[in-house]
Scaffold this motif. Structure first.
Motif, mmCIF file in Angstrom:
data_model
loop_
_atom_site.group_PDB
_atom_site.id
_atom_site.type_symbol
_atom_site.label_atom_id
_atom_site.label_comp_id
_atom_site.label_asym_id
_atom_site.label_seq_id
_atom_site.Cartn_x
_atom_site.Cartn_y
_atom_site.Cartn_z
ATOM 1 N N UNK A 1 0.810 -1.216 0.000
ATOM 2 C CA UNK A 1 0.000 0.000 0.000
ATOM 3 C C UNK A 1 0.845 1.270 0.000
ATOM 4 N N UNK A 2 2.161 1.151 0.124
ATOM 5 C CA UNK A 2 3.000 2.343 0.198
ATOM 6 C C UNK A 2 2.940 3.175 -1.089
ATOM 7 N N UNK A 3 2.990 2.568 -2.298
ATOM 8 C CA UNK A 3 2.926 3.394 -3.515
ATOM 9 C C UNK A 3 1.667 4.253 -3.600
ATOM 10 N N UNK A 4 0.491 3.708 -3.247
ATOM 11 C CA UNK A 4 -0.730 4.503 -3.361
ATOM 12 C C UNK A 4 -0.800 5.553 -2.254
ATOM 13 N N UNK A 5 -0.221 5.255 -1.087
ATOM 14 C CA UNK A 5 -0.104 6.286 -0.050
ATOM 15 C C UNK A 5 0.794 7.420 -0.548
ATOM 16 N N UNK A 6 1.859 7.052 -1.261
ATOM 17 C CA UNK A 6 2.761 8.070 -1.807
ATOM 18 C C UNK A 6 2.030 8.919 -2.845
ATOM 19 N N UNK A 7 1.204 8.289 -3.667
ATOM 20 C CA UNK A 7 0.421 9.037 -4.651
ATOM 21 C C UNK A 7 -0.500 10.041 -3.963
ATOM 22 N N UNK A 8 -1.092 9.611 -2.866
ATOM 23 C CA UNK A 8 -1.979 10.496 -2.120
ATOM 24 C C UNK A 8 -1.206 11.674 -1.536
ATOM 25 N N UNK A 9 -0.069 11.388 -0.955
ATOM 26 C CA UNK A 9 0.758 12.464 -0.403
ATOM 27 C C UNK A 9 1.190 13.427 -1.505
ATOM 28 N N UNK A 10 1.601 12.890 -2.642
ATOM 29 C CA UNK A 10 2.042 13.750 -3.758
ATOM 30 C C UNK A 10 0.910 14.667 -4.228
ATOM 31 N N UNK A 11 -0.309 14.109 -4.299
ATOM 32 C CA UNK A 11 -1.446 14.902 -4.764
ATOM 33 C C UNK A 11 -1.786 16.011 -3.772
ATOM 34 N N UNK A 12 -1.734 15.682 -2.475
ATOM 35 C CA UNK A 12 -2.005 16.693 -1.450
ATOM 36 C C UNK A 12 -0.928 17.770 -1.493
ATOM 37 N N UNK A 13 0.328 17.350 -1.624
ATOM 38 C CA UNK A 13 1.423 18.317 -1.666
ATOM 39 C C UNK A 13 1.316 19.226 -2.906
ATOM 40 N N UNK A 14 0.867 18.646 -4.020
ATOM 41 C CA UNK A 14 0.741 19.419 -5.261
ATOM 42 C C UNK A 14 -0.486 20.323 -5.257
ATOM 43 N N UNK A 15 -1.329 20.181 -4.242
ATOM 44 C CA UNK A 15 -2.535 20.995 -4.190
ATOM 45 C C UNK A 15 -3.539 20.619 -5.245
ATOM 46 N N UNK A 16 -3.627 19.314 -5.578
ATOM 47 C CA UNK A 16 -4.510 18.823 -6.634
ATOM 48 C C UNK A 16 -5.660 18.032 -5.995
ATOM 49 N N UNK A 17 -6.805 18.670 -5.724
ATOM 50 C CA UNK A 17 -7.911 17.987 -5.047
ATOM 51 C C UNK A 17 -8.431 16.756 -5.784
ATOM 52 N N UNK A 18 -8.582 16.852 -7.106
ATOM 53 C CA UNK A 18 -9.111 15.716 -7.859
ATOM 54 C C UNK A 18 -8.167 14.514 -7.790
ATOM 55 N N UNK A 19 -6.869 14.772 -7.918
ATOM 56 C CA UNK A 19 -5.896 13.679 -7.838
ATOM 57 C C UNK A 19 -5.875 13.086 -6.433
ATOM 58 N N UNK A 20 -6.064 13.928 -5.415
ATOM 59 C CA UNK A 20 -6.082 13.442 -4.041
ATOM 60 C C UNK A 20 -7.280 12.522 -3.814
ATOM 61 N N UNK A 21 -8.437 12.919 -4.342
ATOM 62 C CA UNK A 21 -9.632 12.086 -4.220
ATOM 63 C C UNK A 21 -9.430 10.762 -4.952
ATOM 64 N N UNK A 22 -8.884 10.810 -6.158
ATOM 65 C CA UNK A 22 -8.652 9.589 -6.925
ATOM 66 C C UNK A 22 -7.692 8.653 -6.190
ATOM 67 N N UNK A 23 -6.656 9.221 -5.573
ATOM 68 C CA UNK A 23 -5.677 8.409 -4.857
ATOM 69 C C UNK A 23 -6.292 7.745 -3.632
ATOM 70 N N UNK A 24 -7.085 8.506 -2.873
ATOM 71 C CA UNK A 24 -7.665 7.916 -1.671
ATOM 72 C C UNK A 24 -8.714 6.875 -2.040
ATOM 73 N N UNK A 25 -9.426 7.067 -3.138
ATOM 74 C CA UNK A 25 -10.388 6.050 -3.585
ATOM 75 C C UNK A 25 -9.665 4.777 -4.031
ATOM 76 N N UNK A 26 -8.506 4.920 -4.674
ATOM 77 C CA UNK A 26 -7.708 3.739 -5.041
ATOM 78 C C UNK A 26 -7.222 3.015 -3.790
ATOM 79 N N UNK A 27 -6.836 3.804 -2.795
ATOM 80 C CA UNK A 27 -6.360 3.224 -1.537
ATOM 81 C C UNK A 27 -7.471 2.451 -0.837
ATOM 82 N N UNK A 28 -8.664 3.016 -0.808
ATOM 83 C CA UNK A 28 -9.790 2.344 -0.173
ATOM 84 C C UNK A 28 -10.174 1.076 -0.931
ATOM 85 N N UNK A 29 -10.108 1.122 -2.257
ATOM 86 C CA UNK A 29 -10.421 -0.068 -3.063
ATOM 87 C C UNK A 29 -9.409 -1.176 -2.797
ATOM 88 N N UNK A 30 -8.140 -0.801 -2.705
ATOM 89 C CA UNK A 30 -7.101 -1.784 -2.420
ATOM 90 C C UNK A 30 -7.310 -2.391 -1.039
#
Length: 247
Positions: free
Chosen positions: A192-221
């Protein structure tokens, strides 16, 4: 009495009686006998009385003249209480409880991630990085992985800077702790570390849509991992050899 390390007699009595009620040992409407508890738990009348007072404050018990103390209907329980959530998730959580937690996470965490991407501060990002580093360092240590995962999701909700949303931590933590204990304890899960990293990257980049997509992928996993472990456990039970009958 079953002991709970780190708790005094009063705390142990609350834990034991609370777990019994949540587990269904005493069905709603049944009358509870304080004297019986004193004997079974090996504690004083004062300890039992104080424990029952705490459980009453959580909606589990009520006392009425001539009726004594009874177990309240489940609809009256304070199900968002952190202790009740923990007791429900301990030992063998039901499928319904796990599904309820998954649904709440699916509602809360995407919203939290969207806000976090817009409101995060440098300290929020650092807290998420430290948690992610701890997850990577945990390796096969299931308990360390669970605590690091909890820290990451706690930091994510805090980064939304919404006090009420942050209070949902008790529900998210209950869901994560139960899921992680089952999945990581079984040593059967996706990385699960790669998708957590994606979520962190999206939050850091200030990209709300990417953050939502990442957390939804994390929840699905997370859901897929839990389903795989429970399916495997079910198959193992089905194939367990039954003891031969004695002629």
């Amino acid at each position: 009495m079953v002991t709970h390390p780190g708790k005094g007699l009063h705390g142990q009595a609350v834990e034991e009686l609370g777990r019994r009620i949540i587990r269904g040992d005493y069905p709603p409407g049944s009358v509870v006998d304080p004297v019986r508890f004193e004997t079974e738990l090996g504690v004083s009348k004062t300890v039992v009385r104080e424990a029952m007072r705490v459980l009453a404050s959580k909606g589990l018990l009520e006392s009425k003249q001539k009726r004594g103390t009874t177990i309240r209907p489940r609809v009256d329980w304070n199900l968002l209480d952190s202790d009740l959530l923990r007791w429900q998730g301990s030992s063998a959580p039901t499928d319904a409880f796990l599904e309820d937690l998954a649904e709440v996470r699916a509602i809360v965490e995407p919203a939290g991630a969207r806000l976090a991407a817009s409101r995060r501060t440098p300290s929020d990002l650092e807290a998420m990085r430290q948690a992610l580093d701890a997850m990577a360092a945990a390796g096969a240590d299931a308990e360390a992985m669970v605590e690091a995962d909890l820290a990451f999701h706690r930091a994510l909700l805090d980064a939304a800077h919404n006090e009420l949303l942050s209070r949902m931590e008790v529900v998210i933590e209950a869901g994560l702790r139960v899921r992680d204990r089952i999945v990581h304890g079984a040593q059967h899960h996706s990385d699960s570390i790669p998708v957590h990293q994606e979520l962190l990257d999206a939050v850091e980049a200030g990209d709300p849509d990417a953050a939502v997509a990442a957390v939804e992928s994390l929840l699905a996993q997370a859901s897929d991992d839990l389903a795989a472990v429970r399916a495997r456990d079910g198959q193992d039970e089905a194939h367990d050899p039954q003891p031969e009958e004695t002629p």
